[in-house]
Scaffold this motif. Structure first.
Motif, mmCIF file in Angstrom:
data_model
loop_
_atom_site.group_PDB
_atom_site.id
_atom_site.type_symbol
_atom_site.label_atom_id
_atom_site.label_comp_id
_atom_site.label_asym_id
_atom_site.label_seq_id
_atom_site.Cartn_x
_atom_site.Cartn_y
_atom_site.Cartn_z
ATOM 1 N N TYR A 19 0.849 -1.188 0.000
ATOM 2 C CA TYR A 19 0.000 0.000 0.000
ATOM 3 C C TYR A 19 0.888 1.242 0.000
ATOM 4 O O TYR A 19 1.804 1.358 0.810
ATOM 5 C CB TYR A 19 -0.922 0.025 1.213
ATOM 6 N N ILE A 20 0.622 2.135 -0.921
ATOM 7 C CA ILE A 20 1.311 3.426 -0.972
ATOM 8 C C ILE A 20 0.313 4.481 -0.546
ATOM 9 O O ILE A 20 -0.630 4.807 -1.279
ATOM 10 C CB ILE A 20 1.849 3.723 -2.379
ATOM 11 N N SER A 21 0.506 4.973 0.612
ATOM 12 C CA SER A 21 -0.385 5.999 1.152
ATOM 13 C C SER A 21 0.416 7.251 1.462
ATOM 14 O O SER A 21 1.624 7.198 1.703
ATOM 15 C CB SER A 21 -1.095 5.500 2.415
ATOM 16 N N GLY A 22 -0.269 8.351 1.431
ATOM 17 C CA GLY A 22 0.388 9.609 1.719
ATOM 18 C C GLY A 22 -0.573 10.768 1.645
ATOM 19 O O GLY A 22 -1.798 10.597 1.630
ATOM 20 N N ARG A 23 0.011 11.960 1.581
ATOM 21 C CA ARG A 23 -0.786 13.184 1.569
ATOM 22 C C ARG A 23 -0.240 14.139 0.530
ATOM 23 O O ARG A 23 0.973 14.229 0.327
ATOM 24 C CB ARG A 23 -0.750 13.862 2.940
ATOM 25 N N VAL A 24 -1.145 14.799 -0.130
ATOM 26 C CA VAL A 24 -0.804 15.919 -0.995
ATOM 27 C C VAL A 24 -0.968 17.182 -0.176
ATOM 28 O O VAL A 24 -2.074 17.507 0.274
ATOM 29 C CB VAL A 24 -1.694 15.958 -2.247
ATOM 30 N N ILE A 25 0.118 17.880 0.053
ATOM 31 C CA ILE A 25 0.116 19.089 0.884
ATOM 32 C C ILE A 25 0.162 20.301 -0.041
ATOM 33 O O ILE A 25 1.127 20.491 -0.791
ATOM 34 C CB ILE A 25 1.298 19.089 1.861
ATOM 35 N N LEU A 26 -0.877 21.094 0.011
ATOM 36 C CA LEU A 26 -1.018 22.274 -0.840
ATOM 37 C C LEU A 26 -0.989 23.514 0.034
ATOM 38 O O LEU A 26 -1.803 23.656 0.956
ATOM 39 C CB LEU A 26 -2.317 22.204 -1.646
ATOM 40 N N GLY A 27 -0.050 24.394 -0.229
ATOM 41 C CA GLY A 27 0.048 25.661 0.493
ATOM 42 C C GLY A 27 -0.384 26.819 -0.391
ATOM 43 O O GLY A 27 0.155 27.002 -1.489
ATOM 44 N N LEU A 28 -1.372 27.583 0.057
ATOM 45 C CA LEU A 28 -1.918 28.697 -0.718
ATOM 46 C C LEU A 28 -1.644 29.999 0.012
ATOM 47 O O LEU A 28 -1.723 30.078 1.252
ATOM 48 C CB LEU A 28 -3.428 28.520 -0.916
ATOM 49 N N HIS A 29 -1.346 31.043 -0.780
ATOM 50 C CA HIS A 29 -1.126 32.379 -0.241
ATOM 51 C C HIS A 29 -2.333 33.290 -0.450
ATOM 52 O O HIS A 29 -2.396 34.372 0.141
ATOM 53 C CB HIS A 29 0.115 33.017 -0.889
ATOM 54 N N PRO A 97 -14.266 27.382 -2.841
ATOM 55 C CA PRO A 97 -12.971 28.074 -2.856
ATOM 56 C C PRO A 97 -12.146 27.702 -1.632
ATOM 57 O O PRO A 97 -12.665 27.610 -0.504
ATOM 58 C CB PRO A 97 -13.348 29.563 -2.853
ATOM 59 N N LEU A 98 -10.854 27.442 -1.851
ATOM 60 C CA LEU A 98 -9.942 27.112 -0.761
ATOM 61 C C LEU A 98 -9.317 28.392 -0.238
ATOM 62 O O LEU A 98 -8.830 29.227 -1.005
ATOM 63 C CB LEU A 98 -8.859 26.152 -1.244
ATOM 64 N N GLN A 99 -9.329 28.535 1.075
ATOM 65 C CA GLN A 99 -8.784 29.719 1.719
ATOM 66 C C GLN A 99 -7.265 29.611 1.854
ATOM 67 O O GLN A 99 -6.700 28.521 1.755
ATOM 68 C CB GLN A 99 -9.435 29.904 3.095
ATOM 69 N N PRO A 100 -6.592 30.748 2.045
ATOM 70 C CA PRO A 100 -5.132 30.690 2.224
ATOM 71 C C PRO A 100 -4.759 29.816 3.418
ATOM 72 O O PRO A 100 -5.454 29.766 4.428
ATOM 73 C CB PRO A 100 -4.748 32.152 2.453
ATOM 74 N N GLY A 101 -3.661 29.131 3.289
ATOM 75 C CA GLY A 101 -3.201 28.232 4.332
ATOM 76 C C GLY A 101 -2.738 26.915 3.738
ATOM 77 O O GLY A 101 -2.499 26.784 2.524
ATOM 78 N N GLN A 102 -2.613 25.932 4.592
ATOM 79 C CA GLN A 102 -2.142 24.608 4.181
ATOM 80 C C GLN A 102 -3.312 23.636 4.136
ATOM 81 O O GLN A 102 -4.069 23.523 5.102
ATOM 82 C CB GLN A 102 -1.068 24.101 5.154
ATOM 83 N N HIS A 103 -3.428 22.917 3.031
ATOM 84 C CA HIS A 103 -4.505 21.959 2.831
ATOM 85 C C HIS A 103 -3.888 20.595 2.520
ATOM 86 O O HIS A 103 -2.909 20.507 1.764
ATOM 87 C CB HIS A 103 -5.435 22.393 1.693
ATOM 88 N N GLU A 104 -4.460 19.555 3.088
ATOM 89 C CA GLU A 104 -3.952 18.201 2.898
ATOM 90 C C GLU A 104 -5.040 17.326 2.296
ATOM 91 O O GLU A 104 -6.208 17.401 2.707
ATOM 92 C CB GLU A 104 -3.467 17.602 4.227
#
Length: 517
Positions: A19-29, A97-104
């Motif tokens: 199993y390959i598991s993980g997270r996509v971490i998106l940082g928005l300004h 809409p995604l607000q500024p910050g870090q999203h996983e």
């Protein structure tokens, strides 16, 4: 904006059923409207060869990899051996809409056992009609349908042939933003892959061997030089026994059959010396003075109708001077056909380098192995290098014998789960353990064709489910299931794994030329 893929407890390499598991971490300004976040698990086997000159007939079959200045004459072939798509956002169909910050965004894949490019149904589902929906684009499977494929276990990662062949695995994320002039965001991370080994055949007492007989030349009379201060001139003296027969010996290298080596394990090698002619004195002793063991790999690279074979060698043991030399017989005057096994102390602790990939075969790349052995033997004990003229014995004769063991398979050392092996055995064997022969269906007689068919009287055996050979089982002529068909969804990956590094730069830029459309 920043994108990062964080894998959960990544091992040194992945293998089948992991199993390959993980997270996509998106940082928005700043606030962003995102329509889709797609994570793909992909594997590619890419090859490229340069077209030979049509006027040079001698070089036509000697195809080489692409070099500088030959971009226009390069033929490429790309196989999508693995392709899995997972939509991590939006999970409920609503786009906000995604607000500024870090999203996983979490993802989870399971590595299969076989490649996917051979499956026409899977490729047909990627033509744009059978995708996941949602407005995003998947791979175009039409190019894969026009290539030649083989069904095989996923091959190991391979990047040791720049601009000629590479096999890569990676996780790719695509963040789609609505708008005609807004580009999508992409990011990918590679990982190493080493496949599980196929089911090993049962052990037998048989051995694969390579043997070579040889005979030393008769000794000529040698000259014994007396002391200069003795007042006597040099005179020739005959050998101690001019009628002695030169030694004649057969050397053989043996490994268990079927010929299987294991990554990061020592060679199961035996060297046997057999006497071919009678000898009477100890002066006819033969010594092993040098030994070299090399594992040779042949990588066949194919692009459509072009092929090229690359030769790679790994030195397992290099002992040009064995000190003290090893006498091949305990009693040189023993009977004919007497055998002596060379002690394995020289190579028993020499493991295969962890850069060796197991034998594999995929659509456009294949790897096989051979073992090359060179033996240096001497008739008579070698003279000391400090003063070779100090001894009054004849000068020893030396001979070098090459031995080759071909058709050697290298296994990864990762055993498939026991449940998987049991499923394969039960589906390929009958209830009594006898292999099922293919059977043709019986043709009905004209009377049976006119009569309506009655449903069979099925009696279920509670000890054996229907799929294991009862009345409702499929016909014996059915093809045995593949790994994927026999694999249970809850089956975990193998636990025991050898040390492996491989010649793989999984996150380095690709050196392959661009694929022509």
């Amino acid at each position: 904006m920043s994108i990062r893929i964080a894998l959960d407890n990544p091992p040194e390499f992945y293998t089948n059923l992991d199993y390959i598991s993980g997270r996509v971490i998106l940082g928005l300004h700043r606030p962003e409207t995102i329509s889709n976040v797609i994570v793909k698990l992909e594997g590619e086997s890419r090859t490229a060869l340069a077209l030979p000159a049509t006027t040079d007939h001698e070089e036509y079959h000697r195809v080489r990899g692409p070099g500088p200045g030959s971009v226009g004459n390069i033929v490429t072939e790309n196989h999508k051996i693995l392709y899995r798509v997972f939509q991590v956002y939006p999970d409920d169909g609503a786009t906000l809409p995604l607000q500024p910050g870090q999203h996983e965004f979490k993802f989870n894949f399971k590595l299969p056992l076989n490649n996917i490019c051979h499956d026409e149904k899977a490729m047909g589902a990627l033509l744009g009609l059978g995708g996941l929906g949602g407005g995003f684009r998947t791979m175009d499977g039409t190019k894969q349908l026009m290539l030649q494929h083989v069904k095989a276990t996923l091959p190991p990662s391979l990047t040791e042939f720049p601009q000629e062949a590479e096999i890569r695995y990676y996780i790719k994320v695509t963040i789609q933003r609505p708008g005609f002039f807004r580009e999508n965001w992409r990011y990918q991370v590679g990982f190493k892959f080493l496949p599980v080994e196929p089911p090993r055949p049962p052990k037998t007492s048989q051995e694969a061997f390579a043997r070579r007989p040889f005979t030393f030349k008769p000794r000529a009379p040698y000259y014994q030089r007396r002391s200069f201060f003795g007042g006597k001139s040099s005179s020739a003296s005959p050998p101690e026994d001019s009628s002695q027969t030169p030694p004649s010996i057969e050397m053989s290298a043996r490994i268990p059959f079927p010929s299987i080596l294991t990554c990061n394990e020592p060679l199961p090698l035996r060297l046997i010396a057999r006497k071919l002619v009678p000898t009477t004195t100890r002066d006819q002793q033969v010594y092993l003075t040098g030994l070299e063991i090399v594992l040779v790999g042949y990588t066949r690279v194919r692009v459509h109708h072009l092929e090229n074979i690359e030769r790679t060698s790994w030195v397992i043991l290099a002992a040009p001077q064995i000190s003290p030399p090893i006498a091949l017989f305990d009693n040189p005057a023993g009977p004919v056909d007497a055998e002596f096994e060379v002690p394995s102390t020289l190579w028993k602790d020499r493991r295969l380098p962890n850069t060796i990939a197991p034998s594999f075969r995929t659509c456009n790349v294949a790897r096989r192995y051979e073992i090359e052995i060179k033996l240096t033997l001497s008739w008579g004990q070698p003279l000391p290098p400090s003063n070779p003229f100090a001894s009054h014995k004849p000068v020893p004769q030396f001979i070098t014998l090459p031995l080759k063991l071909s058709r050697v398979d290298v296994f990864s050392g990762i055993s498939p789960p026991r449940e998987l092996l049991n499923a394969l055995v039960l589906n390929t064997l009958g209830l009594n353990g006898v292999s099922r022969p293919p059977q043709l269906p019986q043709r009905p007689t004209p009377q049976q064709q006119q009569q309506p068919q009655q449903p069979p009287n099925v009696i279920f055996d509670p000890l054996y489910p229907p799929q294991l050979g009862s009345a409702t089982a499929a016909a014996f002529g059915d093809a045995p299931p593949s790994y994927d068909e026999a694999m249970a969804d809850s089956l975990a990956g193998p636990a025991a794994r050898p040390a492996y590094s491989g010649v793989t730069a999984e996150n380095a830029p690709s050196t392959m030329p661009p694929e022509k459309s």
